[in-house]
Write a protein that holds these residues in place. Sequence first.
Motif, PDB file in Angstrom:
ATOM      1  N   TYR A  88     -53.790  51.310  84.276  1.00 26.45           N
ATOM      2  CA  TYR A  88     -54.412  51.013  83.425  1.00 26.45           C
ATOM      3  C   TYR A  88     -52.503  49.490  83.065  1.00 26.45           C
ATOM      4  O   TYR A  88     -52.861  48.657  82.769  1.00 26.45           O
ATOM      5  CB  TYR A  88     -55.398  51.292  81.815  1.00 26.45           C
ATOM      6  N   HIS A 106     -56.396  43.056  78.806  1.00 31.81           N
ATOM      7  CA  HIS A 106     -57.666  43.511  78.716  1.00 31.81           C
ATOM      8  C   HIS A 106     -56.705  45.249  79.365  1.00 31.81           C
ATOM      9  O   HIS A 106     -57.687  46.321  78.727  1.00 31.81           O
ATOM     10  CB  HIS A 106     -58.599  43.148  79.781  1.00 31.81           C
ATOM     11  N   LYS A 110     -57.109  48.838  77.529  1.00 30.94           N
ATOM     12  CA  LYS A 110     -57.567  50.291  78.288  1.00 30.94           C
ATOM     13  C   LYS A 110     -57.077  50.783  78.182  1.00 30.94           C
ATOM     14  O   LYS A 110     -57.325  52.305  78.307  1.00 30.94           O
ATOM     15  CB  LYS A 110     -58.397  49.281  79.728  1.00 30.94           C
TER      16      LYS A 110
ATOM     17  N   ALA B  49     -65.898  42.783  79.214  1.00 28.08           N
ATOM     18  CA  ALA B  49     -66.656  44.761  80.381  1.00 28.08           C
ATOM     19  C   ALA B  49     -67.882  44.887  80.223  1.00 28.08           C
ATOM     20  O   ALA B  49     -69.112  44.395  79.769  1.00 28.08           O
ATOM     21  CB  ALA B  49     -66.608  45.583  78.638  1.00 28.08           C
ATOM     22  N   ASN B  51     -69.822  48.303  81.896  1.00 31.10           N
ATOM     23  CA  ASN B  51     -69.714  49.168  81.391  1.00 31.10           C
ATOM     24  C   ASN B  51     -70.765  50.377  82.174  1.00 31.10           C
ATOM     25  O   ASN B  51     -71.661  49.909  82.203  1.00 31.10           O
ATOM     26  CB  ASN B  51     -69.670  49.804  80.301  1.00 31.10           C
ATOM     27  N   ASP B  58     -63.710  51.433  84.123  1.00 29.98           N
ATOM     28  CA  ASP B  58     -64.121  49.909  83.190  1.00 29.98           C
ATOM     29  C   ASP B  58     -64.623  48.510  84.620  1.00 29.98           C
ATOM     30  O   ASP B  58     -63.804  48.547  85.617  1.00 29.98           O
ATOM     31  CB  ASP B  58     -63.125  49.087  82.807  1.00 29.98           C
TER      32      ASP B  58
END
Lengths: 430, 201
Positions: A88, A106, A110, B49, B51, B58
């Motif tokens: 990530y 984002h 994460k 997101a 999920n 993700d």
Amino acid sequence: MKTLHVLLTLPLAALCCQASPPYVERQPLLAAGQHLQVQAMALDDLNAMGQFGAAGEIGPLTSSATYTYDTTYMHNMEMASGIVPLAYRDLALSAFAMGRYTDAIHGALKSIEQAKLYYQGDAWLVSRALNLEDNSRVLYQSYLKLGNLAEAARYHRQFLIVSELVNSDAFKFLDLELICLRMTSLKELSNYLDKHHWSNCTQFWVTAATTAAAIALSSQGHHEAAAAVIATGASVVLAVEYYKIQLKAQHSFNVAQLMTEFATMANLPPPSPQDIERLKRSTNFYHLAMARDSTNAVDKAQLQSLAATVTQCVDGLDEVKDADGNYHITGDLPALLAYSMRLDEVPLSLPPPAKRQDVFLDKYLSPSLFRMSGLRMTPEEAALLKDAIGDGKSKELVLDLRTEKGRELMRAIDRIKRKAKEGQAWASSL
Amino acid sequence: MRSNHARALPPLLFALAFSFAARGADSLGLPADYAAVVTPCEASVAVAAVNDPIPCDDEAYALQNYLQRQGVFYDVVLAAPDDITKYHGCDAVVSGTIAVSAPQTQADGPGALVSVGTFGFYYLLGFGYKTQSVKVDYRFDVVYPGSGLRKQYAFSDVRSYCYGIYGPAMDVMTKPQLYDPGWAELLYLLCRDLKKEGAGK
């Protein structure tokens, strides 16, 4: 018996020494600007861990897209724990470098979230701190480019706190400890020494090679050289022993407390005006303006005229879709490109602040300026547009959205439009 | 000798044809007007997101990757979590959840029948007589900031795979392939609403 032991441990040792940290192949690509490749590799790692069978579990043998880690060894355990957070992080770093700031936010959030899961426990203090530092930097810089100064200031403060910690003497001490880097308790240390056959193996091979060389030299009559080789070999073995003694040293600072601080760091209070001011002062726009000679600075009227010209060019664009699905963009495209490039230089050539610096910070370093700088054309975009416009006389651009080139050009024009809007808003507020 | 071969051929050909017909399938399929609706359009999409039951990943990245590869939208970005409609100026913002049931395996009646009909050849040659299936429920919330329209797309997909004595050659639970039919359905719905209803602008 010793030989048997070595033979039995060799395959396992070979497995351990072949495994590298999950980010090791992405780092040079990041430095070389191969961001799409970095993203593909990081996504492969996420896919490997995100399967229903794996479900992110760190088992005795854990596989990323590239390596398999034997996690009974502490250093392999650390690498396996880093697969997801570092994937990530690298996605965030590459997205930031490509100017895709929401993608970067984002990814960084994460990464922090996953670091909480994978770097639990005192043993991962350094990994977690470094991860937090990297991601806080990406977060504050991305929010800054998006013009959200409150969020940017919040993460900037977090970055400063973590950065101070990482650069403290205690962390530098940890760095010096090489293979005991992540050993933060005697229990883990003894487990590590029990399991880490590779260092025993190294000693064995050094001793064997030294003896063989010494015997060879001795048989040729070079007794002094043989003695020197034996002494060198002995010193290498002693060095390995020295590391083992160093491993036994207990680290003196309270690791558990630091981990609690990292966990609560995301709940920092909203930024104060001083935080936002500190953030603005840390930008290169401020430093360049401070260093500028007032005699050749761009004046306000020039900035407003430039922003108005770019807006005029954008407003003059006409867009039509033909029967084949191609988009025809007509207008003064060469002028649009030229003025857009000049607008890109504006944040780097602000006039020097007068005596009242707070006025300068409020007036010039406003969210619109940062948004405008975030939409700066990349060299690739500029080259693509120049190539598409051709000899500088073309008044029409035909975009085929079925091709990657067509989509890239559409993205570039969309960014110019948004930049012109931000530039106009900024210039009119001066 | 020749006549023996000729006699054994039809059941074997039948078994072969049946086994190929019974390979992997998804229940969603593509709508008849898919090719007409899913064409390049001047729109950009943001993915917030998405999920699924696996906490370490993700699916937003997988969806972004899929949409970029299709080349329908000129830009596909990920939305910032603090405000999914802010910053990017996209025509549609997608977020959602995916629920996946535990895979179920059941014996195929026709497979057993063909096995008997071919004197066990069908079974011994590894052709499918068991089916593994998994149900995937998608629920997407889509915001079209231009028109202020909000839509919810919910649909299910049953992925199944027929296999024989050697075990499944394809795992129905393999990501990201498992979600590809769902992404295709979502792409179709997005294009339909962006073009026909002008939801994006």
